[in-house]
Each structure stands twice: as structure tokens, then as C-alpha cells.
Design an enzyme around this catalytic site. Structure first.
Site, mmCIF file in Angstrom:
data_model
loop_
_atom_site.group_PDB
_atom_site.id
_atom_site.type_symbol
_atom_site.label_atom_id
_atom_site.label_comp_id
_atom_site.label_asym_id
_atom_site.label_seq_id
_atom_site.Cartn_x
_atom_site.Cartn_y
_atom_site.Cartn_z
ATOM 1 N N SER A 1 0.856 -1.190 0.000
ATOM 2 C CA SER A 1 0.000 0.000 0.000
ATOM 3 C C SER A 1 0.886 1.232 0.000
ATOM 4 O O SER A 1 1.981 1.229 0.590
ATOM 5 C CB SER A 1 -0.896 0.019 1.244
ATOM 6 O OG SER A 1 -1.552 1.276 1.380
ATOM 7 N N TYR B 1 -2.688 -0.451 9.850
ATOM 8 C CA TYR B 1 -2.633 -0.870 8.445
ATOM 9 C C TYR B 1 -1.317 -0.446 7.800
ATOM 10 O O TYR B 1 -0.629 -1.259 7.168
ATOM 11 C CB TYR B 1 -3.817 -0.256 7.698
ATOM 12 C CG TYR B 1 -3.903 -0.628 6.236
ATOM 13 C CD1 TYR B 1 -4.426 -1.855 5.843
ATOM 14 C CD2 TYR B 1 -3.483 0.257 5.249
ATOM 15 C CE1 TYR B 1 -4.523 -2.194 4.502
ATOM 16 C CE2 TYR B 1 -3.574 -0.071 3.903
ATOM 17 C CZ TYR B 1 -4.092 -1.293 3.531
ATOM 18 O OH TYR B 1 -4.176 -1.627 2.212
#
Length: 257
Positions: A140, A153
């Protein structure tokens, strides 16, 4: 189109985790179009609904090392030697760091970091004796720039990114390439969970000063196929001299911080 990346993919066995939907499903579709035989792995039994020509579904939780080892064994026994491994499985439990529970932190890392470790280790152990293979981790852009409400995350994706690059260094002498594709905002179920009103997509593209987001300079949210095409490029022979790299596919959203 994904067919461009067929060199080095056609005829190979590919294992894809998180294959039931979103980016994982797009990667499966792209690999099939490029001529691969695909083991589609997901914790969701609905992955079995995706069974199609050259796609064989498997159910496993990547957070369980025994389950991962069992699936890798089953894939090699039924489909043949794994030549391409793509780790897409991921979870998102948004919360400010001070509000993140121990359970949410552990659950996030179990899939996004430890799960990637389980898959990379199991597949790499099979590839090393053969002296060939490609491993791609879908990370990501949050791994490279701070995001409010996404501490767990972002940290888990950063861990998976560095793990993949370290493995790439260790396996380079065995002819195995390891790379990362780091998407930005992509039109998936996970992304839509972050939209709090009907202007979700527009707000993502425009950015948010309150959240210190600059928006997306290219003016659009990615389609899962955009990410899949980057994965297929890195898996193909067109990227035969590329390893340990982290390719951001985010429309310029991080300004490549």
C-alpha cells in the site's frame, strides 16, 4: 491489456492469495489471460465460485502457517511447481492509534504482515531448489507516507514491504525476484468502507486537508485492473532485471514521498 505481459507467464503455475475479490480477483483474471494456471487462495469459501478454466480454488487463512504450508503442498501436487506467487490478502481496521485495540492490531498484522511472511516463506522454499521464480507482494502507498486513522494498516504494510525486499536480497543468487506493488485508493470493497457519504470517490480524488491528504493528481481512483497490470509486469520476463523494488501505483497520491 494484461495480455501484453505474457512473456514468462504463459504456462506457469501462479498462486494468488486474497483471490476472491478486488485486486486479488483482478490479478487472477490477468494471469489467466496471460496464459498461467492459477491457484486462487482465499479465506472466503466464496472463492470456490470463481472456479473456471485454468483457475483452481483453495481455501486457507494466510495467518495460519500450517494452512499455508498445506495449500502450497496441494497446489504443487495438483497443478505443478509454483513459478509465480502473489500475496494480495489484506485487512483494514481503521482507527486512530490511541483508539486501536490490541485485537485490531493483532488481527491486522496476522494477515497483512505475518500472513505475507507465511506465504513468502512457504513458496520461496519450493522455488529455491529450482533456481527460478517470481514473488510479488501487494502492499500500500500507506507504507511510505503517514495516514491518519490507519496506523496499524500502514505499519503492517510497511513490514510486509521490507520483508519482501529483504527476501529479494537473500534469494537473488537463486535467480528468484521479489518485488512490491503499492496501490493507492482503488475501487474495492475495502476502499468503499472508508467512504462516509455519497461523495466518497470525489473526496478521495480531491484530497482532504484535515487528513493531510493531497488527493490524486491524475484525477481518478484506480481500477483493480490497474494494479493487476503492474503485478503482471513484475511477474513477467519484461521485468527480468527488476528485484527488491516497490512500485507505487496511486495516480501520484503520495507525490512519491
Amino acid at each position: 491489456m494484461s495480455e501484453r505481459w505474457g512473456a514468462g507467464i504463459e504456462g506457469r503455475v501462479a498462486l494468488v492469495t486474497g483471490a476472491a475479490r478486488g485486486i486479488g480477483a483482478a490479478v487472477v483474471d490477468g494471469l489467466v489471460r496471460a496464459g498461467a494456471t492459477v491457484a486462487a487462495v482465499d479465506v472466503d469459501p466464496d472463492v470456490h465460485l470463481r472456479s473456471a478454466e485454468r483457475v483452481t480454488p483453495f481455501t486457507a487463512d494466510v495467518g495460519d502457517p500450517a494452512a499455508v504450508a498445506r495449500v502450497v503442498d496441494d497446489v504443487e501436487r495438483t497443478l505443478g511447481p509454483i513459478g509465480i506467487g502473489v500475496s494480495v490478502a489484506g485487512v483494514l481496521r481503521p482507527a486512530a492509534v490511541c483508539d486501536t485495540t490490541d485485537e485490531d492490531w493483532a488481527a491486522t498484522f496476522a494477515v497483512n504482515a505475518t500472513g505475507v511472511f507465511h506465504v513468502l516463506r512457504a513458496v520461496a522454499r519450493r522455488m529455491v531448489p529450482r533456481g527460478a521464480g517470481v514473488l510479488v507482494t501487494v502492499g500500500s502507498n500507506a507504507s511510505g507516507v503517514p495516514r491518519t486513522g490507519m496506523g496499524a494498516y500502514a505499519a503492517s504494510k510497511a513490514a510486509a514491504t521490507m520483508l519482501t525486499r529483504c527476501l529479494g536480497l537473500e534469494l537473488a543468487g537463486s535467480g528468484i525476484r521479489c518485488n512490491v506493488v503499492s496501490p493507492g485508493s482503488t475501487d474495492t470493497d475495502m476502499q468503499r468502507l472508508l467512504w462516509t457519504d455519497g461523495n466518497g470517490a470525489e473526496a478521495v480524488v480531491s484530497g482532504s486537508p484535515d487528513q493531510f491528504r493531497v488527493g490524486i493528481p491524475l484525477g481518478r481512483i484506480a481500477d483493480p485492473a490497474d494494479i493487476a497490470d503492474a503485478v503482471l509486469f513484475l511477474a513477467s520476463d519484461r521485468a527480468r532485471h527488476i528485484t527488491m523494488q516497490n512500485l507505487f501505483v496511486d495516480g501520484g497520491a503520495t507525490l512519491r514521498a
